[in-house]
Design a protein around this motif. Sequence first.
Motif, PDB file in Angstrom:
ATOM      1  N   ASP A   4      12.850   0.698  25.388  1.00 17.11           N
ATOM      2  CA  ASP A   4      12.761   2.034  25.975  1.00 17.11           C
ATOM      3  C   ASP A   4      12.212   3.015  24.945  1.00 17.11           C
ATOM      4  OD1 ASP A   4      13.231   2.072  28.636  1.00 17.11           O
ATOM      5  OD2 ASP A   4      15.244   2.908  28.518  1.00 17.11           O
ATOM      6  N   GLN A   5      11.028   2.689  24.413  1.00 17.15           N
ATOM      7  CA  GLN A   5      10.416   3.516  23.388  1.00 17.15           C
ATOM      8  C   GLN A   5       8.927   3.680  23.649  1.00 17.15           C
ATOM      9  OE1 GLN A   5      11.545   1.221  19.904  1.00 17.15           O
ATOM     10  NE2 GLN A   5      13.218   2.639  19.504  1.00 17.15           N
ATOM     11  N   CYS A   6       8.370   4.669  22.980  1.00 21.29           N
ATOM     12  CA  CYS A   6       6.943   4.943  23.092  1.00 21.29           C
ATOM     13  C   CYS A   6       6.382   5.149  21.692  1.00 21.29           C
ATOM     14  CB  CYS A   6       6.727   6.205  23.933  1.00 21.29           C
ATOM     15  SG  CYS A   6       4.998   6.622  24.173  1.00 21.29           S
ATOM     16  N   LYS A   7       5.275   4.464  21.403  1.00 25.70           N
ATOM     17  CA  LYS A   7       4.574   4.666  20.139  1.00 25.70           C
ATOM     18  C   LYS A   7       3.603   5.817  20.351  1.00 25.70           C
ATOM     19  CE  LYS A   7       1.545   1.697  18.222  1.00 25.70           C
ATOM     20  NZ  LYS A   7       1.070   0.445  17.622  1.00 25.70           N
ATOM     21  N   VAL A   8       3.743   6.859  19.547  1.00 24.29           N
ATOM     22  CA  VAL A   8       2.931   8.068  19.703  1.00 24.29           C
ATOM     23  C   VAL A   8       2.071   8.243  18.450  1.00 24.29           C
ATOM     24  CG1 VAL A   8       2.942  10.540  20.175  1.00 24.29           C
ATOM     25  CG2 VAL A   8       4.778   9.107  21.075  1.00 24.29           C
ATOM     26  N   LYS A   9       0.761   8.344  18.671  1.00 24.22           N
ATOM     27  CA  LYS A   9      -0.180   8.556  17.572  1.00 24.22           C
ATOM     28  C   LYS A   9      -0.677   9.997  17.630  1.00 24.22           C
ATOM     29  CE  LYS A   9      -4.489   6.742  15.659  1.00 24.22           C
ATOM     30  NZ  LYS A   9      -5.539   5.730  15.863  1.00 24.22           N
ATOM     31  N   PHE A  10      -0.365  10.751  16.584  1.00 23.67           N
ATOM     32  CA  PHE A  10      -0.816  12.140  16.445  1.00 23.67           C
ATOM     33  C   PHE A  10      -2.048  12.142  15.544  1.00 23.67           C
ATOM     34  CE2 PHE A  10       3.726  12.285  17.154  1.00 23.67           C
ATOM     35  CZ  PHE A  10       3.906  13.339  18.014  1.00 23.67           C
ATOM     36  N   THR A  11      -3.123  12.790  15.984  1.00 27.38           N
ATOM     37  CA  THR A  11      -4.346  12.882  15.192  1.00 27.38           C
ATOM     38  C   THR A  11      -4.828  14.328  15.201  1.00 27.38           C
ATOM     39  OG1 THR A  11      -4.935  10.662  15.931  1.00 27.38           O
ATOM     40  CG2 THR A  11      -6.660  11.926  14.882  1.00 27.38           C
ATOM     41  N   MET A  12      -5.218  14.809  14.019  1.00 26.92           N
ATOM     42  CA  MET A  12      -5.729  16.177  13.915  1.00 26.92           C
ATOM     43  C   MET A  12      -6.898  16.185  12.943  1.00 26.92           C
ATOM     44  SD  MET A  12      -3.645  19.613  12.991  1.00 26.92           S
ATOM     45  CE  MET A  12      -3.579  20.465  14.528  1.00 26.92           C
ATOM     46  N   SER A  13      -7.967  16.866  13.301  1.00 27.51           N
ATOM     47  CA  SER A  13      -9.141  16.956  12.451  1.00 27.51           C
ATOM     48  C   SER A  13      -9.194  18.340  11.797  1.00 27.51           C
ATOM     49  CB  SER A  13     -10.399  16.720  13.293  1.00 27.51           C
ATOM     50  OG  SER A  13     -11.538  16.847  12.484  1.00 27.51           O
ATOM     51  N   LEU A  14      -9.023  18.369  10.477  1.00 27.87           N
ATOM     52  CA  LEU A  14      -9.072  19.617   9.706  1.00 27.87           C
ATOM     53  C   LEU A  14      -9.741  19.322   8.370  1.00 27.87           C
ATOM     54  CD1 LEU A  14      -5.457  20.916  10.323  1.00 27.87           C
ATOM     55  CD2 LEU A  14      -7.545  21.978  11.134  1.00 27.87           C
ATOM     56  N   ALA A  15     -11.043  19.493   8.305  1.00 33.40           N
ATOM     57  CA  ALA A  15     -11.820  19.114   7.119  1.00 33.40           C
ATOM     58  C   ALA A  15     -11.383  19.840   5.850  1.00 33.40           C
ATOM     59  CB  ALA A  15     -13.300  19.359   7.380  1.00 33.40           C
ATOM     60  N   ASP A  16     -10.925  21.085   5.967  1.00 34.22           N
ATOM     61  CA  ASP A  16     -10.613  21.854   4.762  1.00 34.22           C
ATOM     62  C   ASP A  16      -9.128  21.877   4.419  1.00 34.22           C
ATOM     63  OD1 ASP A  16     -10.052  23.309   7.016  1.00 34.22           O
ATOM     64  OD2 ASP A  16     -10.844  25.190   6.257  1.00 34.22           O
ATOM     65  N   ALA A  17      -8.294  21.137   5.136  1.00 31.85           N
ATOM     66  CA  ALA A  17      -6.854  21.119   4.859  1.00 31.85           C
ATOM     67  C   ALA A  17      -6.508  20.066   3.814  1.00 31.85           C
ATOM     68  CB  ALA A  17      -6.080  20.850   6.142  1.00 31.85           C
ATOM     69  N   GLU A  18      -5.464  20.346   3.048  1.00 33.77           N
ATOM     70  CA  GLU A  18      -4.964  19.394   2.052  1.00 33.77           C
ATOM     71  C   GLU A  18      -3.767  18.612   2.586  1.00 33.77           C
ATOM     72  OE1 GLU A  18      -6.216  18.739  -1.029  1.00 33.77           O
ATOM     73  OE2 GLU A  18      -7.880  20.025  -0.411  1.00 33.77           O
ATOM     74  N   ARG A  19      -2.937  19.264   3.420  1.00 36.10           N
ATOM     75  CA  ARG A  19      -1.690  18.660   3.870  1.00 36.10           C
ATOM     76  C   ARG A  19      -1.363  19.139   5.280  1.00 36.10           C
ATOM     77  NH1 ARG A  19       1.621  21.255   0.620  1.00 36.10           N
ATOM     78  NH2 ARG A  19       2.914  22.312   2.117  1.00 36.10           N
ATOM     79  N   VAL A  20      -0.941  18.218   6.142  1.00 37.89           N
ATOM     80  CA  VAL A  20      -0.504  18.565   7.490  1.00 37.89           C
ATOM     81  C   VAL A  20       0.822  17.865   7.751  1.00 37.89           C
ATOM     82  CG1 VAL A  20      -1.032  18.522   9.957  1.00 37.89           C
ATOM     83  CG2 VAL A  20      -2.878  18.843   8.315  1.00 37.89           C
ATOM     84  N   GLU A  21       1.787  18.618   8.266  1.00 32.25           N
ATOM     85  CA  GLU A  21       3.100  18.083   8.610  1.00 32.25           C
ATOM     86  C   GLU A  21       3.361  18.312  10.087  1.00 32.25           C
ATOM     87  OE1 GLU A  21       5.708  20.523   6.314  1.00 32.25           O
ATOM     88  OE2 GLU A  21       5.191  19.570   4.423  1.00 32.25           O
ATOM     89  N   ILE A  22       4.176  17.442  10.677  1.00 31.69           N
ATOM     90  CA  ILE A  22       4.668  17.654  12.033  1.00 31.69           C
ATOM     91  C   ILE A  22       6.109  18.124  11.890  1.00 31.69           C
ATOM     92  CG2 ILE A  22       5.128  16.641  14.293  1.00 31.69           C
ATOM     93  CD1 ILE A  22       3.142  14.395  13.508  1.00 31.69           C
ATOM     94  N   ARG A  23       6.452  19.218  12.561  1.00 30.41           N
ATOM     95  CA  ARG A  23       7.811  19.762  12.506  1.00 30.41           C
ATOM     96  C   ARG A  23       8.381  19.865  13.914  1.00 30.41           C
ATOM     97  NH1 ARG A  23       9.710  22.520   7.737  1.00 30.41           N
ATOM     98  NH2 ARG A  23       8.342  21.854   6.060  1.00 30.41           N
ATOM     99  N   GLY A  24       9.688  19.627  14.031  1.00 33.04           N
ATOM    100  CA  GLY A  24      10.403  19.879  15.279  1.00 33.04           C
ATOM    101  C   GLY A  24      10.724  18.665  16.124  1.00 33.04           C
ATOM    102  N   LEU A  25      10.100  17.516  15.865  1.00 39.09           N
ATOM    103  CA  LEU A  25      10.379  16.340  16.691  1.00 39.09           C
ATOM    104  C   LEU A  25      11.857  15.982  16.609  1.00 39.09           C
ATOM    105  CD1 LEU A  25       7.277  14.091  15.995  1.00 39.09           C
ATOM    106  CD2 LEU A  25       7.777  15.390  18.054  1.00 39.09           C
TER     107      LEU A  25
END
Length: 96
Positions: free
Chosen positions: A11-32
Amino acid sequence: MIQKTYLKTKDQCKVKFTMSLADAERVEIRGLNGDWDTPIQMTRKKGGIFESVLTLPRHTQHEFKYLVDGTEWRNDQEADGEAPNEYGGTNSLLVL
């Protein structure tokens, strides 16, 4: 971008998050899972693509945001919707 793959045997789902940001150094996901204090680091790939794959419980709903370089909050344009937050803005909504 969000890709969902429902697992047949669990009873699970594999979720792939993808974001394109050429000028970013670090991206975090918050709140899950209601946890805004513990960041989920996204892995930086070639060409400024950030990616993270998580397994989350099926039949759940999650509010989240991306935090870019520790200063800029962003929603996912391809999320299942938006939910108002306590700061007068919105959070991305993920429905599994």
